[in-house]
Design a protein around this motif. Structure first.
Motif, PDB file in Angstrom:
ATOM      1  N   GLU A   1       0.825  -1.212   0.000  1.00  0.00           N
ATOM      2  CA  GLU A   1       0.000   0.000   0.000  1.00  0.00           C
ATOM      3  C   GLU A   1       0.856   1.257   0.000  1.00  0.00           C
ATOM      4  OE1 GLU A   1      -2.808  -0.039   3.185  1.00  0.00           O
ATOM      5  OE2 GLU A   1      -3.700  -1.929   2.534  1.00  0.00           O
TER       6      GLU A   1
ATOM      7  N   CYS B   1      -4.185  -7.641  -6.777  1.00  0.00           N
ATOM      8  CA  CYS B   1      -3.713  -6.653  -7.756  1.00  0.00           C
ATOM      9  C   CYS B   1      -3.255  -7.350  -9.032  1.00  0.00           C
ATOM     10  CB  CYS B   1      -2.558  -5.849  -7.174  1.00  0.00           C
ATOM     11  SG  CYS B   1      -2.905  -5.106  -5.591  1.00  0.00           S
TER      12      CYS B   1
ATOM     13  N   GLN C   1      -6.925  -3.919 -14.901  1.00  0.00           N
ATOM     14  CA  GLN C   1      -7.154  -2.725 -14.088  1.00  0.00           C
ATOM     15  C   GLN C   1      -7.287  -1.523 -15.006  1.00  0.00           C
ATOM     16  OE1 GLN C   1      -7.309  -2.538 -10.684  1.00  0.00           O
ATOM     17  NE2 GLN C   1      -7.099  -4.738 -10.482  1.00  0.00           N
TER      18      GLN C   1
ATOM     19  N   GLU D   1      -2.398  -0.126  -9.471  1.00  0.00           N
ATOM     20  CA  GLU D   1      -2.448  -1.204  -8.496  1.00  0.00           C
ATOM     21  C   GLU D   1      -1.901  -2.517  -9.034  1.00  0.00           C
ATOM     22  OE1 GLU D   1      -3.355  -0.967  -5.258  1.00  0.00           O
ATOM     23  OE2 GLU D   1      -3.444   1.170  -5.655  1.00  0.00           O
TER      24      GLU D   1
ATOM     25  N   ARG E   1       5.078  -2.389  -8.701  1.00  0.00           N
ATOM     26  CA  ARG E   1       3.710  -1.875  -8.658  1.00  0.00           C
ATOM     27  C   ARG E   1       3.457  -0.980  -9.854  1.00  0.00           C
ATOM     28  NH1 ARG E   1       0.592   0.928  -3.616  1.00  0.00           N
ATOM     29  NH2 ARG E   1      -1.315   1.394  -4.742  1.00  0.00           N
TER      30      ARG E   1
END
Length: 111
Positions: free
Chosen positions: A8, A41, A46, A51, A109
């Motif tokens: 995160e 994720c 997406q 993410e 990421r």
């Protein structure tokens, strides 16, 4: 989990590296983190892409680890030299190196 909290906080384009001991438990931990990140994720589908989780190492595919079917065999060997004190006070031909094994996972990421 700590891995989810670290993910995160990771910026898009950032790399998360997980290193565990080269034991069956270490392999299970790395495999569990990989599965968790890919489940929450996925690298495709997406809209924004920030993410997405992409596996960078040791495998370059972003699928679940197929080695879990065969047991905890995947490990990376790393040779370690002695401490600075050992290196300074010991003749170079007698310095021992230890070989440690570990389980690693590196993920990126974003797109």
């Amino acid at each position: 989990t700590p891995a989810a909290l670290l993910w995160e906080k990771l910026r898009p384009g950032g790399i998360l590296v997980v290193i565990e001991p080269g034991t069956p438990d270490g392999f299970a931990n790395v495999r569990s983190i990989r599965s968790m990140l890919l489940d929450c994720c996925p690298p495709e589908g997406q809209d924004e892409g920030d993410e997405e989780c992409h596996v960078v190492a040791p495998c370059t595919h972003s699928s679940h680890c197929p080695l879990g079917l065969y047991g905890p065999h995947l490990r990376t060997a790393q040779s370690l030299q002695g401490t600075v004190e050992t290196t300074v006070t010991t003749p170079s031909d007698t310095i021992d190196t230890d070989t440690e094994t570990d389980r690693t996972l590196a993920t990126r990421r974003g797109p």
